[in-house]
Design a protein around this motif. Sequence first.
Motif, PDB file in Angstrom:
ATOM      1  N   LEU A 275       2.874   3.000 -12.015  1.00 19.15           N
ATOM      2  CA  LEU A 275       2.086   3.646 -10.940  1.00 19.15           C
ATOM      3  C   LEU A 275       1.900   2.825  -9.827  1.00 19.15           C
ATOM      4  CD1 LEU A 275      -0.468   5.994 -12.349  1.00 19.15           C
ATOM      5  CD2 LEU A 275       1.330   6.619 -10.883  1.00 19.15           C
ATOM      6  N   SER A 276       2.102   3.192  -8.429  1.00 18.35           N
ATOM      7  CA  SER A 276       1.759   2.186  -7.458  1.00 18.35           C
ATOM      8  C   SER A 276       0.419   2.122  -7.137  1.00 18.35           C
ATOM      9  CB  SER A 276       2.284   2.783  -6.148  1.00 18.35           C
ATOM     10  OG  SER A 276       3.967   2.622  -6.188  1.00 18.35           O
ATOM     11  N   PRO A 277      -0.087   1.077  -7.196  1.00 13.13           N
ATOM     12  CA  PRO A 277      -1.665   0.905  -7.024  1.00 13.13           C
ATOM     13  C   PRO A 277      -2.125   1.147  -5.589  1.00 13.13           C
ATOM     14  CG  PRO A 277      -0.618  -1.407  -7.200  1.00 13.13           C
ATOM     15  CD  PRO A 277       0.398  -0.369  -7.577  1.00 13.13           C
ATOM     16  N   GLU A 278      -1.291   1.003  -4.643  1.00 15.31           N
ATOM     17  CA  GLU A 278      -1.412   0.898  -3.166  1.00 15.31           C
ATOM     18  C   GLU A 278      -0.691   1.977  -2.409  1.00 15.31           C
ATOM     19  OE1 GLU A 278      -4.029  -0.848  -1.540  1.00 15.31           O
ATOM     20  OE2 GLU A 278      -4.584  -1.691  -3.193  1.00 15.31           O
ATOM     21  N   HIS A 279      -1.345   2.552  -1.372  1.00 14.29           N
ATOM     22  CA  HIS A 279      -0.641   3.820  -0.761  1.00 14.29           C
ATOM     23  C   HIS A 279      -0.971   3.191   0.899  1.00 14.29           C
ATOM     24  CE1 HIS A 279      -0.204   5.645  -4.452  1.00 14.29           C
ATOM     25  NE2 HIS A 279       0.851   6.196  -3.903  1.00 14.29           N
ATOM     26  N   ARG A 280      -0.098   3.470   1.775  1.00 16.68           N
ATOM     27  CA  ARG A 280      -0.383   3.234   3.122  1.00 16.68           C
ATOM     28  C   ARG A 280       0.054   4.553   3.874  1.00 16.68           C
ATOM     29  NH1 ARG A 280      -3.018  -0.036   1.188  1.00 16.68           N
ATOM     30  NH2 ARG A 280      -3.279  -2.138   1.804  1.00 16.68           N
ATOM     31  N   TYR A 281      -0.570   4.919   4.777  1.00 10.62           N
ATOM     32  CA  TYR A 281      -0.141   6.281   5.567  1.00 10.62           C
ATOM     33  C   TYR A 281      -0.020   6.272   6.996  1.00 10.62           C
ATOM     34  CZ  TYR A 281      -2.171   8.097   0.889  1.00 10.62           C
ATOM     35  OH  TYR A 281      -2.135   8.232  -0.269  1.00 10.62           O
ATOM     36  N   LEU A 282       0.994   6.638   7.562  1.00 12.01           N
ATOM     37  CA  LEU A 282       1.063   6.494   8.882  1.00 12.01           C
ATOM     38  C   LEU A 282       1.547   7.770   9.581  1.00 12.01           C
ATOM     39  CD1 LEU A 282       2.729   3.710   7.465  1.00 12.01           C
ATOM     40  CD2 LEU A 282       2.735   3.059   9.859  1.00 12.01           C
ATOM     41  N   ALA A 283       1.269   8.204  10.571  1.00 15.59           N
ATOM     42  CA  ALA A 283       2.088   9.415  11.442  1.00 15.59           C
ATOM     43  C   ALA A 283       2.201   8.997  12.714  1.00 15.59           C
ATOM     44  CB  ALA A 283       1.098  10.471  11.190  1.00 15.59           C
ATOM     45  N   TYR A 284       3.148   9.703  13.302  1.00 16.70           N
ATOM     46  CA  TYR A 284       3.409   9.618  14.726  1.00 16.70           C
ATOM     47  C   TYR A 284       3.801  10.786  15.322  1.00 16.70           C
ATOM     48  CZ  TYR A 284       3.557   4.503  13.681  1.00 16.70           C
ATOM     49  OH  TYR A 284       3.374   3.330  13.289  1.00 16.70           O
TER      50      TYR A 284
ATOM     51  N   ALA B 101      13.922   7.000  14.920  1.00 18.37           N
ATOM     52  CA  ALA B 101      12.993   6.170  14.146  1.00 18.37           C
ATOM     53  C   ALA B 101      13.398   6.312  12.582  1.00 18.37           C
ATOM     54  CB  ALA B 101      11.594   6.688  14.421  1.00 18.37           C
ATOM     55  N   MET B 102      13.414   7.522  12.118  1.00 18.18           N
ATOM     56  CA  MET B 102      13.811   7.449  10.638  1.00 18.18           C
ATOM     57  C   MET B 102      14.988   6.858  10.365  1.00 18.18           C
ATOM     58  SD  MET B 102      13.293  11.464   9.830  1.00 18.18           S
ATOM     59  CE  MET B 102      13.668  11.549   8.199  1.00 18.18           C
ATOM     60  N   ARG B 103      16.023   6.725  11.103  1.00 20.25           N
ATOM     61  CA  ARG B 103      17.339   5.932  10.934  1.00 20.25           C
ATOM     62  C   ARG B 103      16.978   4.636  10.722  1.00 20.25           C
ATOM     63  NH1 ARG B 103      20.996   3.516  13.762  1.00 20.25           N
ATOM     64  NH2 ARG B 103      20.052   4.045  15.776  1.00 20.25           N
TER      65      ARG B 103
ATOM     66  N   LEU C 299       6.336  15.831  14.616  1.00 19.46           N
ATOM     67  CA  LEU C 299       5.273  14.957  13.784  1.00 19.46           C
ATOM     68  C   LEU C 299       6.228  14.166  12.685  1.00 19.46           C
ATOM     69  CD1 LEU C 299       2.521  14.192  12.559  1.00 19.46           C
ATOM     70  CD2 LEU C 299       2.841  16.286  11.237  1.00 19.46           C
ATOM     71  N   LEU C 300       6.053  12.831  12.469  1.00 13.74           N
ATOM     72  CA  LEU C 300       6.755  12.261  11.529  1.00 13.74           C
ATOM     73  C   LEU C 300       5.446  11.630  10.490  1.00 13.74           C
ATOM     74  CD1 LEU C 300       9.280  10.850  10.223  1.00 13.74           C
ATOM     75  CD2 LEU C 300       8.739   8.649  11.956  1.00 13.74           C
ATOM     76  N   VAL C 301       5.477  12.062   9.177  1.00 15.12           N
ATOM     77  CA  VAL C 301       4.842  11.686   8.389  1.00 15.12           C
ATOM     78  C   VAL C 301       5.193  10.338   7.479  1.00 15.12           C
ATOM     79  CG1 VAL C 301       3.188  13.285   8.545  1.00 15.12           C
ATOM     80  CG2 VAL C 301       4.893  13.457   6.691  1.00 15.12           C
ATOM     81  N   ILE C 302       4.519   9.427   6.950  1.00 11.92           N
ATOM     82  CA  ILE C 302       5.125   8.282   6.519  1.00 11.92           C
ATOM     83  C   ILE C 302       4.261   7.789   5.238  1.00 11.92           C
ATOM     84  CG2 ILE C 302       5.966   5.966   6.476  1.00 11.92           C
ATOM     85  CD1 ILE C 302       6.391   6.535   9.612  1.00 11.92           C
ATOM     86  N   VAL C 303       4.820   7.670   4.016  1.00 12.04           N
ATOM     87  CA  VAL C 303       3.881   7.154   2.950  1.00 12.04           C
ATOM     88  C   VAL C 303       4.421   5.877   2.528  1.00 12.04           C
ATOM     89  CG1 VAL C 303       2.601   7.414   0.998  1.00 12.04           C
ATOM     90  CG2 VAL C 303       2.829   9.554   2.435  1.00 12.04           C
ATOM     91  N   CYS C 304       3.890   4.837   2.450  1.00 11.59           N
ATOM     92  CA  CYS C 304       4.209   3.893   1.804  1.00 11.59           C
ATOM     93  C   CYS C 304       3.467   3.345   0.513  1.00 11.59           C
ATOM     94  CB  CYS C 304       4.089   2.422   2.780  1.00 11.59           C
ATOM     95  SG  CYS C 304       5.134   2.686   4.364  1.00 11.59           S
TER      96      CYS C 304
ATOM     97  N   LEU D  48       8.885   3.786  19.990  1.00 10.90           N
ATOM     98  CA  LEU D  48       9.604   4.932  19.949  1.00 10.90           C
ATOM     99  C   LEU D  48       8.643   6.272  19.951  1.00 10.90           C
ATOM    100  CD1 LEU D  48      12.389   4.186  17.438  1.00 10.90           C
ATOM    101  CD2 LEU D  48      12.632   4.200  19.795  1.00 10.90           C
ATOM    102  N   ALA D  49       7.555   5.960  19.699  1.00  7.08           N
ATOM    103  CA  ALA D  49       6.460   7.225  19.538  1.00  7.08           C
ATOM    104  C   ALA D  49       5.933   7.439  20.823  1.00  7.08           C
ATOM    105  CB  ALA D  49       5.693   7.065  18.170  1.00  7.08           C
ATOM    106  N   MET D  50       5.498   8.671  21.127  1.00  9.73           N
ATOM    107  CA  MET D  50       4.525   9.150  21.893  1.00  9.73           C
ATOM    108  C   MET D  50       3.123   9.001  21.597  1.00  9.73           C
ATOM    109  SD  MET D  50       5.493  13.165  22.253  1.00  9.73           S
ATOM    110  CE  MET D  50       4.449  13.609  23.487  1.00  9.73           C
ATOM    111  N   ALA D  51       2.796   9.101  20.442  1.00 10.99           N
ATOM    112  CA  ALA D  51       1.443   8.835  20.007  1.00 10.99           C
ATOM    113  C   ALA D  51       1.296   8.339  18.500  1.00 10.99           C
ATOM    114  CB  ALA D  51       0.595  10.308  19.824  1.00 10.99           C
TER     115      ALA D  51
END
Lengths: 330, 528
Positions: free
Chosen positions: B230-239, B250-252, B334-339, B360-363
Amino acid sequence: MKIDGYSLLATVDCAEKPSAIEKALRTEGYTFGLGTLDNETFLKNYLHGDALLDAHISGADLVGLCASMKIRLLNGNTQRTVETPRSAAGPDLRFLLLGGAGRAGDIEELALKIRPLPDKMLAATYIAHNLETAVETLRIRVQNFNPPAWVRLTLLDDDIQSDQARLSFGFEGSAKLCEGQFDDFCAACATGFTKTQAPAGCPDGSHNMAGAPPLFSDMSKTHKPEIQIGIMLSWECCAAFMREMKKRSAGIYIQQCVLSKAYHHAALLSLRIYSSGTRDWIENEAHEISELTKKDGGRVLELIDLTGERTNLKNIVPSDPLIERIRRVI
Amino acid sequence: MIINKSSLTEAQLAELRRIVGEGNVNTGSADRWALSRDMWPKTVMWTRHGQAPHLPDAVVLPSSTAEVSAILKWADVNRITVTPYGAGSGVSGGGVPLAGGIVVDVKRMNHLLKIDIENMCIDVEPGIYGERLERMLNAQGLTHGHFPSSIYCSSVGGYVAARSAGQASSRYGKMEDMLVGLEVVLPGGEIVETAALPSCTALPDLNQIFLGSEGTLGIITRIRMRVHTLSPEHRYLAYHFPGVKAGLDAMRRVMQAGLQPAVLRLYDEFDTIVAGTHGAPGPQEEATIIEQRSRYEIFVDDLSSFMKKSSIRPVLKHPGLLNSAIRRLPAKCLLVIVCEGDKTQAERESRLIADICSPLAMADLGEGPARYWEKHRYKISYKQSKIFDAGAWVDTMEVAIKWSEVEKLYQAVRRAVQNKVFIMAHFSHAYVDGCCIYFSFSRASSSQAAELSDYDDTWRTALRTIHENGGTITHHHGVGCNKAPFIPDEYGVLKELYVKIKKELDPHAIMNPGKLMPDTIDAKELRP
């Protein structure tokens, strides 16, 4: 060769040699990241045969790098499979053509996954105080999404009693990612290992893109290379098997045994046996190693007769009855 | 609904009862009806229309490989067709017993048999549900990493049979990456095991033949698959990106940089509004963004809210108009990302992804949208019934293609069906060389008959367009009977190979007839 740099795919002719493909890719700033044992073998032979390719990028192999194929069936019909990263459209029938020695059809072209030439390559060698520590460290790094681009793990062979092991590994890629992943791996070697100053990879990176050293050191000037065996074992059997191989060869023949590929749940051991005198026992030895592999739940994937003279090496690479049944009808 | 009596003889039923036990052969109307369908929207339509066109003669519930073997031996001798059945969450009709016969329901085979910590693998039976398995693994500090939105109502056997993908596939892989080995019972009862060790040679890989075979070659009775710590850490991003093209780029770049975020999902303009940007940014920034919204955006916001209420049907009667309005939206995706991983890995990965996305993002939307997405990640599977209740129909279609063709395929499919259905999409399951486009489409048809014909017409048009543009017609939902008529086009001459294998392993064509490829029964004729 046609390169789609946006999708990182290169369409290549299977009648080419991987070394020629790699050379052409490099001139365009790309690589497919696999080294070969033999610069003279054609790509088609790797696809149709059971030959192992050498060093790899993060667990990839030729099959995994194949995005699509152009196939000519025996009745002359040709087909290019859909060029897609993945599909759920039924079984992946490409896997019937691979390794089939052309019985089901001929693979004429491949769309091969490629990558840009890496910004950075880093490599290191550590001496583990014992083999278990080295195997365990490698296993945990691979299972925790930190696989090296290449790895070489061997027992030190200068002393029969020694249980020390040499672990060399390399990372490659974009600078920041490569450095981070390399540092993570080195940090895992902080306990139970001694870092050496010896160069770990090929200085010119010629063997493959990640600069992995050859699997075996060249002993052909003093000893005759006889056979080479590729064995896949689950992790828990690796250390004991490697130790057993060293014990078997001690004082009787020369054997190099290298853990050369690391997967999530298994590792590949590559063995090369050399003789310096009588060679009658070699075939028996190959059969016994095959039996030991079976006993450990492993799988002999490859046996190469380096002399080209042996006739009694059948059944060492076991065939799966269901695969044979399917091969017969396609 | 009138349900005919089972056509199996008493002697045949007695034999089945002898194999699996008295209470495990069901011939009652309710059981036979319930397992005559899965979650293919067309089966929902049948039910709503009071139809049950493909009833099995009996539902049989084995509890072991030996029982499955005995059932298949019996079925082969008696030439009774067999439809394997897991949780019934398939959306392509793979679980519909087109030719009657028996349904072999593996829900009693639902055990976690073994955890092999050293090799980080587990052995499970096919009937275990994904969510239950994940809970059992979490208790040991492990995860299987497979999170389809159907996780509460889908089973591991189904994941293998249909080459499933979960929401975290960019990190953990698709089912074909997770699978280590299989035990399969072939028609006739023979039990075979595939090699559970990787073959880095070009040896034929039997796992790849049974993966995606959808019960047409045998019944999967045991699965060995990977697990992870189980991953102990998560990081969340969105653009927010200025359109699909920029977001895809951006995904590519993220995937081709060698990064492996667990989640990487891009929503097109309308799906962005449906997904929402909940949780971010802060109140002041939110106010600015609202001010920047155009009239069209407000219109579509209102529309989506309107659609969520009961008056959905009139809107969905005119999909062309609705699609036209959506096209005039200002481009914002919207792009959502979880690391995830250990602290060092998660931090490094999120930092490198931010380096790629920010220019590359506008926000930069912060963590909120990705956290919101994660919290609501399984809800979508339960929204369809509300749309059916409102008098419309809805379905999803997941296709895949290489990066250089993704946007072209996305636009082509939209254009092809724009006057037939209201359509939106998100892009997920990204790889180094391409990604999956996940279309959602809906319509309110004029009558029950029109509903079925509109549905078929939409699928035919979309699937033809996908093939014309070089994509695969399914990334992870499988083929079933819905896409079976298009598989010959997808396989081309390779179809010959499948037919030869099918004839060798299933000479009497008892296994799930009409599925995957209309090889033994013409699926077109069977489709009502």
